[in-house]
Design an enzyme around this catalytic site. Structure first.
Site, PDB file in Angstrom:
ATOM      1  N   SER A   1      38.113  38.112  41.357  1.00  0.00           N
ATOM      2  CA  SER A   1      37.871  39.546  41.506  1.00  0.00           C
ATOM      3  C   SER A   1      37.736  40.049  42.930  1.00  0.00           C
ATOM      4  O   SER A   1      37.545  41.246  43.144  1.00  0.00           O
ATOM      5  CB  SER A   1      36.624  39.948  40.704  1.00  0.00           C
ATOM      6  OG  SER A   1      36.827  39.692  39.334  1.00  0.00           O
TER       7      SER A   1
ATOM      8  N   LYS B   1      30.518  48.124  45.382  1.00  0.00           N
ATOM      9  CA  LYS B   1      30.950  47.936  44.000  1.00  0.00           C
ATOM     10  C   LYS B   1      29.815  48.326  43.055  1.00  0.00           C
ATOM     11  O   LYS B   1      28.664  47.932  43.257  1.00  0.00           O
ATOM     12  CB  LYS B   1      31.358  46.475  43.784  1.00  0.00           C
ATOM     13  CG  LYS B   1      31.895  46.167  42.386  1.00  0.00           C
ATOM     14  CD  LYS B   1      32.346  44.716  42.304  1.00  0.00           C
ATOM     15  CE  LYS B   1      32.888  44.359  40.931  1.00  0.00           C
ATOM     16  NZ  LYS B   1      33.361  42.953  40.866  1.00  0.00           N
TER      17      LYS B   1
ATOM     18  N   SER C   1      37.894  42.466  39.300  1.00  0.00           N
ATOM     19  CA  SER C   1      37.103  43.591  38.850  1.00  0.00           C
ATOM     20  C   SER C   1      36.667  44.517  39.983  1.00  0.00           C
ATOM     21  O   SER C   1      36.162  45.604  39.747  1.00  0.00           O
ATOM     22  CB  SER C   1      35.864  43.074  38.114  1.00  0.00           C
ATOM     23  OG  SER C   1      35.047  42.284  38.995  1.00  0.00           O
TER      24      SER C   1
END
Length: 433
Positions: A162, A69, A138
């Protein structure tokens, strides 16, 4: 994959090329990646294959490509945090979690898309099952990349929902360990009391394997404590000595679950039979969502103050609104909200003395149509606020043909028990199918 690379059946180079071919075939449709380090990944694979041939010690993820990420620092590729304010930012050091992955022999394939500063404003990623639907956030790129078969494992984070939410929407396993299990050094900080690194994988055992590789004590992360690393991978394939007892928990936000989810959980409870009892959380849990909001928005106001002061016009209206609310919170309310998590964990200890795990929705339903929002994290908030470990298991399919995850939650620090119970639940449901 690890076994076959170790035994010489396949090479790390072949695995990397297979992942890159899958990216070439589907990235235009899914858009999961911010950076694809093609040549660098190939060089990492060559080094991994040479190490195996000369008999060097091999790590637990030797030769396995992973996605990172784009809020974890990487010294060899940009970390841009989903905002133009950090465009082309190049860290000098790896985040601790990236260091652990490299030590385990993983190959860093690239950086996956995140939402704006890992909050709510969507990135470019689309749901691999239907690109007209959100992949969640996210950690959108990480979940979508695993779901699309572009990479077997990916790293994400959760401050509200998330990891669990995008895992549910994309139909993969998402695991958020107990708070303080994985170091956050070198990761974008939203909220030091709520931020959890987590993992995405195609199987429970793979999620456990990756997470176990990351669970090394780091004195630079104040949330971590010295403790033995749990044997997660073994737990994820173990059968409990006796059938677990589960608590089906609707939570105070059950009215936000859609018809598909409510029907699916009614069927699940029927399948589980005597192995589940319905649990109504004590009233003290009714204020969790507000206390979580106070903590999260106050911390956003503090940790994103520089972005707000210097680049407010380049932030989304939603994030500006959250920061400005956080600026107005009183210190006494923030302190009370921080203390609330410890109090509720004490209450939960009584629940987990009777139950092995809580089973509850991961999301209100399937991934919503549209790409202008990332979906509702409300079924994740309680467990993030309290820091309890949670895993999203892809067990259901909704009326639109999209995945719906089942969330399993255990007591804080009871991650191995959570994995073992999740393995049992999967077998129970598959046996009844």
């Amino acid at each position: 994959m690890v076994r076959r690379i170790r035994e010489g059946e396949i090479t790390a180079a072949e695995v990397v090329e297979a992942c890159l071919a899958r990216i070439d075939a589907d990235e235009e449709r899914v858009q999961a990646w911010e950076v694809i380090a093609r040549d660098h990944a190939r060089k990492q694979a060559e080094i991994a294959d040479r190490a195996r041939k000369r008999g060097a010690p091999l790590g637990s993820l030797h030769g396995v490509p992973v996605g990172i990420k784009d809020i974890f620092d990487t010294f060899d590729m940009p970390t841009q945090n989903g905002t133009p304010l950090h465009k082309d930012r190049q860290p000098r050091k790896d985040a601790a979690a990236v260091e652990r992955l490299r030590e385990a022999g993983a190959i860093i394939l690239g950086k996956t898309v995140t939402t704006e500063l890992a909050v709510y404003h969507p990135g470019k990623t689309r749901n691999p099952h239907n690109p007209a639907h959100t992949p969640g956030g996210s950690s959108s790129g990480s979940a979508a990349a695993v779901a699309a078969g572009m990479v077997p494992l990916a790293l994400g984070t959760q401050t509200n929902g998330s990891v669990i939410r995008p895992a549910s929407f994309c139909g993969v396993f998402g695991y958020k360990p107990s708070f303080g299990s994985i170091s956050r050094r070198g990761c974008l900080m939203q909220s030091p009391s709520l931020d959890h690194p987590g993992v995405f994988a195609g199987t429970l055992e793979d999620a456990a394997l990756m997470a176990e590789s990351l669970m090394a004590y780091d004195a630079e992360d104040g949330a971590m404590r010295m403790r033995a690393r749990p044997a997660l991978r073994q737990a994820a394939v173990d059968t409990p000595p006796v059938p677990p007892m589960l608590a089906f928990c609707k939570t105070p936000v059950w009215d936000q679950a859609d018809a598909d989810t409510q029907a699916a959980f009614a069927e699940l409870v029927e399948v589980l039979g005597d192995d589940v009892n319905e649990l109504e959380l004590p009233q003290s849990f009714n204020s969790v969502h507000e206390m979580h909001r106070v903590v999260m928005e106050s911390d956003l106001a503090r940790n994103f103050a520089r972005e707000y002061e210097r680049g407010r016009d380049q932030l989304s209206a939603k994030l500006v609104e959250m920061i400005e609310r956080g600026q107005q919170e009183r210190a006494v309310d923030y302190a009370r909200a921080i203390d609330g998590a410890r109090i509720l964990n004490n209450v939960a200890d009584g629940i987990f003395s009777d139950f092995d795990a809580i089973v509850t929705p991961a999301t209100p339903g399937e991934a919503p149509h549209g790409l202008d929002a990332t979906g509702n994290p409300t079924f994740c908030t309680i467990w993030t606020y309290t820091g309890m470990p949670a895993v999203s298991i892809p067990l259901f399919t909704g009326s639109n043909g999209l995945p719906i995850g089942v969330q399993l939650v255990a007591a804080h620090g009871d991650d191995a028990r959570l994995m073992r119970t999740a393995n049992w639940l999967i077998g129970k449901v598959n046996g009844a199918a």
